[in-house]
Design an enzyme around this catalytic site. Structure first.
Site, PDB file in Angstrom:
ATOM      1  N   ASP A  10       0.467  -2.034   4.401  1.00 20.96           N
ATOM      2  CA  ASP A  10       1.654  -1.172   4.552  1.00 20.96           C
ATOM      3  C   ASP A  10       2.898  -2.014   4.821  1.00 20.96           C
ATOM      4  O   ASP A  10       4.015  -1.525   4.728  1.00 20.96           O
ATOM      5  CB  ASP A  10       1.465  -0.216   5.738  1.00 20.96           C
ATOM      6  CG  ASP A  10       0.337   0.786   5.533  1.00 20.96           C
ATOM      7  OD1 ASP A  10      -0.182   0.871   4.397  1.00 20.96           O
ATOM      8  OD2 ASP A  10      -0.036   1.476   6.502  1.00 20.96           O
ATOM      9  N   HIS A  50      -0.768  10.947  -2.730  1.00 17.74           N
ATOM     10  CA  HIS A  50      -2.093  10.586  -2.213  1.00 17.74           C
ATOM     11  C   HIS A  50      -3.025  11.779  -2.013  1.00 17.74           C
ATOM     12  O   HIS A  50      -4.144  11.804  -2.533  1.00 17.74           O
ATOM     13  CB  HIS A  50      -1.937   9.829  -0.887  1.00 17.74           C
ATOM     14  CG  HIS A  50      -3.240   9.399  -0.291  1.00 17.74           C
ATOM     15  ND1 HIS A  50      -3.996  10.205   0.532  1.00 17.74           N
ATOM     16  CD2 HIS A  50      -3.941   8.247  -0.416  1.00 17.74           C
ATOM     17  CE1 HIS A  50      -5.088   9.568   0.896  1.00 17.74           C
ATOM     18  NE2 HIS A  50      -5.082   8.375   0.333  1.00 17.74           N
ATOM     19  N   LYS A 107      -7.396   9.144  -7.903  1.00 16.42           N
ATOM     20  CA  LYS A 107      -8.029   9.867  -6.800  1.00 16.42           C
ATOM     21  C   LYS A 107      -9.169  10.705  -7.384  1.00 16.42           C
ATOM     22  O   LYS A 107      -9.038  11.291  -8.448  1.00 16.42           O
ATOM     23  CB  LYS A 107      -7.012  10.776  -6.084  1.00 16.42           C
ATOM     24  CG  LYS A 107      -5.949  10.036  -5.298  1.00 16.42           C
ATOM     25  CD  LYS A 107      -6.510   8.883  -4.520  1.00 16.42           C
ATOM     26  CE  LYS A 107      -6.415   8.958  -3.039  1.00 16.42           C
ATOM     27  NZ  LYS A 107      -6.959   7.725  -2.411  1.00 16.42           N
ATOM     28  N   ASP A 152      -1.107   6.069  -5.708  1.00 15.46           N
ATOM     29  CA  ASP A 152      -2.184   7.034  -5.980  1.00 15.46           C
ATOM     30  C   ASP A 152      -1.704   8.043  -7.014  1.00 15.46           C
ATOM     31  O   ASP A 152      -0.573   8.530  -6.910  1.00 15.46           O
ATOM     32  CB  ASP A 152      -2.541   7.777  -4.690  1.00 15.46           C
ATOM     33  CG  ASP A 152      -2.850   6.812  -3.563  1.00 15.46           C
ATOM     34  OD1 ASP A 152      -3.930   6.210  -3.582  1.00 15.46           O
ATOM     35  OD2 ASP A 152      -1.984   6.640  -2.676  1.00 15.46           O
ATOM     36  N   HIS A 185       0.822  -1.207   0.000  1.00 17.04           N
ATOM     37  CA  HIS A 185       0.000   0.000   0.000  1.00 17.04           C
ATOM     38  C   HIS A 185       0.860   1.264   0.000  1.00 17.04           C
ATOM     39  O   HIS A 185       1.576   1.525   0.960  1.00 17.04           O
ATOM     40  CB  HIS A 185      -0.891  -0.032   1.256  1.00 17.04           C
ATOM     41  CG  HIS A 185      -1.766   1.162   1.418  1.00 17.04           C
ATOM     42  ND1 HIS A 185      -1.705   1.996   2.514  1.00 17.04           N
ATOM     43  CD2 HIS A 185      -2.742   1.661   0.617  1.00 17.04           C
ATOM     44  CE1 HIS A 185      -2.610   2.936   2.397  1.00 17.04           C
ATOM     45  NE2 HIS A 185      -3.255   2.761   1.257  1.00 17.04           N
ATOM     46  N   ARG A 186       0.779   2.025  -1.066  1.00 13.59           N
ATOM     47  CA  ARG A 186       1.635   3.207  -1.285  1.00 13.59           C
ATOM     48  C   ARG A 186       3.108   2.792  -1.203  1.00 13.59           C
ATOM     49  O   ARG A 186       3.951   3.536  -0.709  1.00 13.59           O
ATOM     50  CB  ARG A 186       1.323   4.322  -0.282  1.00 13.59           C
ATOM     51  CG  ARG A 186      -0.159   4.674  -0.186  1.00 13.59           C
ATOM     52  CD  ARG A 186      -0.456   5.797   0.794  1.00 13.59           C
ATOM     53  NE  ARG A 186      -1.855   5.846   1.158  1.00 13.59           N
ATOM     54  CZ  ARG A 186      -2.374   6.617   2.094  1.00 13.59           C
ATOM     55  NH1 ARG A 186      -1.586   7.455   2.763  1.00 13.59           N
ATOM     56  NH2 ARG A 186      -3.663   6.591   2.358  1.00 13.59           N
ATOM     57  N   GLU A 221       0.640  -0.728  -4.729  1.00 10.40           N
ATOM     58  CA  GLU A 221      -0.514   0.173  -4.848  1.00 10.40           C
ATOM     59  C   GLU A 221       0.031   1.597  -4.790  1.00 10.40           C
ATOM     60  O   GLU A 221       0.928   1.899  -3.991  1.00 10.40           O
ATOM     61  CB  GLU A 221      -1.495  -0.074  -3.694  1.00 10.40           C
ATOM     62  CG  GLU A 221      -2.858   0.597  -3.863  1.00 10.40           C
ATOM     63  CD  GLU A 221      -2.999   1.973  -3.236  1.00 10.40           C
ATOM     64  OE1 GLU A 221      -4.054   2.594  -3.440  1.00 10.40           O
ATOM     65  OE2 GLU A 221      -2.061   2.456  -2.560  1.00 10.40           O
ATOM     66  N   GLU A 253      -4.371   3.840  -8.299  1.00 11.94           N
ATOM     67  CA  GLU A 253      -5.635   4.434  -7.837  1.00 11.94           C
ATOM     68  C   GLU A 253      -5.814   5.842  -8.394  1.00 11.94           C
ATOM     69  O   GLU A 253      -4.992   6.730  -8.161  1.00 11.94           O
ATOM     70  CB  GLU A 253      -5.687   4.478  -6.307  1.00 11.94           C
ATOM     71  CG  GLU A 253      -7.014   5.072  -5.860  1.00 11.94           C
ATOM     72  CD  GLU A 253      -7.229   5.116  -4.358  1.00 11.94           C
ATOM     73  OE1 GLU A 253      -6.455   4.505  -3.604  1.00 11.94           O
ATOM     74  OE2 GLU A 253      -8.190   5.800  -3.957  1.00 11.94           O
TER      75      GLU A 253
HETATM   76  O1  G3P Z   1      -6.277   0.268  -2.091  1.00  7.23           O
HETATM   77  C1  G3P Z   1      -7.185   0.949  -1.287  1.00  7.23           C
HETATM   78  C2  G3P Z   1      -6.632   2.091  -0.511  1.00  7.23           C
HETATM   79  O2  G3P Z   1      -5.432   2.557  -1.075  1.00  7.23           O
HETATM   80  C3  G3P Z   1      -7.630   3.174  -0.415  1.00  7.23           C
HETATM   81  O3  G3P Z   1      -7.356   4.137   0.543  1.00  7.23           O
HETATM   82  O4  G3P Z   1      -6.789   6.413   1.184  1.00  7.23           O
HETATM   83  O5  G3P Z   1      -5.058   4.650   1.188  1.00  7.23           O
HETATM   84  O6  G3P Z   1      -5.885   5.577  -0.936  1.00  7.23           O
HETATM   85  P1  G3P Z   1      -6.213   5.240   0.471  1.00  7.23           P
HETATM   86 CA    CA Z   2      -4.612   4.335  -2.452  1.00  2.87          CA
END
Ligand code: G3P
Ligand code: CA
Length: 241
Positions: A229, A48, A109, A35, A6-7, A33, A107
């Site tokens: 994470d 993000h 946004k 953004d 995640h990120r 993942e 992702e």
């Molecule tokens: O993959 C889902 C998750 O990334 C969504 O929440 O705010 O971390 O982008 P956020």
């Molecule tokens: Ca995300």
């Protein structure tokens, strides 16, 4: 089952930077993942928030910076001195670096300034058609619908908000028309929902996991991917990385 960083490996390095992405790859994550947003000069950057304030030494909205201005910012020091000098990457640079090594869960946004980002991202992905595995996702169902209309061969995911309850068969069928995956807040998941999504042709991801026990529980439930994470928390063949 995919381990999705995640990120990047954002539990260990500043989110959405090359440092976090390299670490995710080292930890054998299956996907990263990240953004994306558009700059003032319509370049696709990896960040993000709609403002730069939390994750850089700058201040203001991403949409008001040119790429050059954004890349002059320090996107690592806020996390720790070891990461001083990390930059906000472009999606193109990330694709160039990883597209043959590791999948990307990209992702979009839904900030109001991001009109047309679907076209921009789809066109760029078209230049990397031999990538291992790229999936485009968003909380904005309309955005994913639009993306699917424009680029039907690129896999997509819809993300559901924590306040979403159990999805009905009709809702799952509706999602299946434009998405391959459904990415659900892990606290809302159970075996029934996973089975129902599978029956309706959707694979299931769970976001965002921060504990080993939760990862193990979700894995046993049969999810198809865990967004975390800490990619090293997810068991591979019964072992931690
Ligand atoms: O993959 C889902 C998750 O990334 C969504 O929440 O705010 O971390 O982008 P956020
Ligand atoms: Ca995300």
């Amino acid at each position: 089952m995919y381990t999705i960083a995640h990120r990047g490996a954002s539990g260990y390095a500043p989110e959405n930077t090359i440092a976090a992405f390299d670490l995710a790859a080292e930890m054998n994550a299956d996907m990263i993942e990240l953004d994306v947003q558009l700059t003032k000069d319509r370049q696709i950057v990896v960040i993000h928030d709609d403002r730069v304030d939390r994750t850089t030494n700058g201040s203001g909205f991403v949409k008001d910076f040119t790429l050059k201005e954004l890349q002059a910012l320090d996107a690592g020091s806020w996390y720790g001195p070891a990461f001083q000098g990390e930059k906000i990457p472009t999606l193109e640079a990330v694709l160039k670096r990883y597209h043959k090594k590791i999948g990307l869960l990209i992702e979009l946004k839904g900030h109001p300034s991001q009109i047309g980002i679907e076209e921009e991202v789809g066109q760029l992905l078209g230049q990397f058609s031999f990538s291992i595995n790229n999936i485009v996702q968003s909380f904005g169902f309309r955005s994913i619908q639009r993306f699917r209309e424009l680029y039907p061969s690129i896999p997509t995911a819809v993300i559901t908000r924590p306040n979403f309850g159990m999805l009905s068969r009709n809702q799952l069928k509706a999602c299946k028309a434009f998405a391959n995956y459904i990415n659900i807040k892990y606290t809302r998941l159970n075996r029934l929902m996973i089975a129902s999504a599978h029956k309706n042709g959707l694979k299931v991801f769970a976001w965002t996991v921060k504990h080993q026990k939760t990862a193990a529980k979700l894995q046993a439930m049969g999810v198809d991917g865990i967004v975390t994470d800490y990619p090293d928390y997810v068991l591979k063949d019964g072992k931690h990385e």
